[in-house]
Design an enzyme around this catalytic site. Sequence first.
Site, short mmCIF file in Angstrom:
data_model
loop_
_atom_site.label_atom_id
_atom_site.label_comp_id
_atom_site.label_asym_id
_atom_site.label_seq_id
_atom_site.Cartn_x
_atom_site.Cartn_y
_atom_site.Cartn_z
CE LYS A 80 2.20 -7.61 30.13
NZ LYS A 80 1.41 -6.57 29.46
CG ASP A 81 4.09 -3.12 27.94
OD1 ASP A 81 3.29 -3.92 27.44
OD2 ASP A 81 3.91 -2.56 29.03
CB THR A 124 -8.57 -8.90 27.13
OG1 THR A 124 -7.13 -8.96 26.92
CG2 THR A 124 -9.24 -9.27 25.82
CB SER A 126 -3.83 -8.74 25.19
OG SER A 126 -3.15 -9.80 24.55
NE ARG A 128 -0.43 -12.80 25.56
CZ ARG A 128 -0.94 -13.19 26.72
NH1 ARG A 128 -1.28 -14.46 26.91
NH2 ARG A 128 -1.12 -12.34 27.70
NE ARG A 129 -3.53 -10.98 29.17
CZ ARG A 129 -3.01 -9.91 29.75
NH1 ARG A 129 -3.55 -8.71 29.54
NH2 ARG A 129 -1.95 -10.02 30.52
NE ARG A 151 -5.12 0.64 25.57
CZ ARG A 151 -4.63 1.74 24.99
NH1 ARG A 151 -5.14 2.16 23.86
NH2 ARG A 151 -3.65 2.41 25.55
NE ARG A 157 -5.41 -2.54 31.10
CZ ARG A 157 -4.49 -3.22 30.43
NH1 ARG A 157 -4.44 -4.52 30.53
NH2 ARG A 157 -3.62 -2.58 29.67
CB CYS A 244 4.34 -5.42 21.24
SG CYS A 244 6.09 -5.15 21.47
#
Length: 306
Positions: A80-81, A124, A126, A128-129, A151, A157, A244
């Site tokens: 995914k990266d 988060t 992301s 997307r999230r 981050r 995290r 991405c």
Amino acid sequence: MPLPITIATRESRLALWQAGHVQALLEARGHAVTLLGMTTRGDQILDRTLSKVGGKGLFVKELETALEEGRADIAVHSLKDVPMDLPEGFELACVMRREDPRDAWVSPHHAAPADLPPGAVIGTSSLRRTVLLRAMLSKLKRSDIRIEPLRGNLDTRLRKLDEGQYAGIVLAAAGLERLGLAARIRHVFAESDMLPAAGQGALGIETRAGRPDLAAALAPLADRATWLAVAAERAVSRALGGSCSMPLAAHATLDGARLTLRAAWGDPEGEARLVTAQGQADVADQAQAAALGERVAAELRAGGAR
């Protein structure tokens, strides 16, 4: 024939686990494998979101430089990266069997986002999230909950969560499971609630193009079903711009020859609604899987995704 193989890897605990996993599989097949640990720009820039500093490609550029200079032979990535289009002269030589692709809710005190107190903060990294959480919280009528950037590598995290900076955070279930941290998971989101990112849960191995010796060595590690699924997922992202860091989810599953692909897009600054699309097709190769991804991307664009 056995080969000497050097793996370029980030130095986070999860990245080293992933590289060590590939190392063990290759060594079991007779190859002599060493690791080359590196720090990437994505690891160094922690005060800004990835979407503002160049996207997740910042996690792979230094590794690609090591491949180009001959200091390493392969690079192991969380798929995914990996940018949707690799630089000229590089190729995705292997996609391994996908682990759990879902997102996980991690919180010391709250079983799920619905249980959060007024004014709580979710962390988060992301987009997307972020859009999926906004849609979820909107359905719960929880406009009081804030979503803030988070981050750092996985351990960083978790530390920020334990320090009380966030009431809960969302992480990839696969990363927690790989590091033996599954006990930290309070809730695993159903894919209908938090559709995964393209390639989430899968490992990809990158090489310089024109290395048939490495292709042969890596072939036993590849998983056809995962590769077809992620080819469709990554095609959705590529068709919508290739970043991405866009607020896009795409997840595919293969049943026999039938590939089912679902995708969702949201505007992180606009209304808390999602544009969704899905499609199915019988596929025999990556080109057919990618064609399905392009059709689903076109449906997203028709619905307002950009």
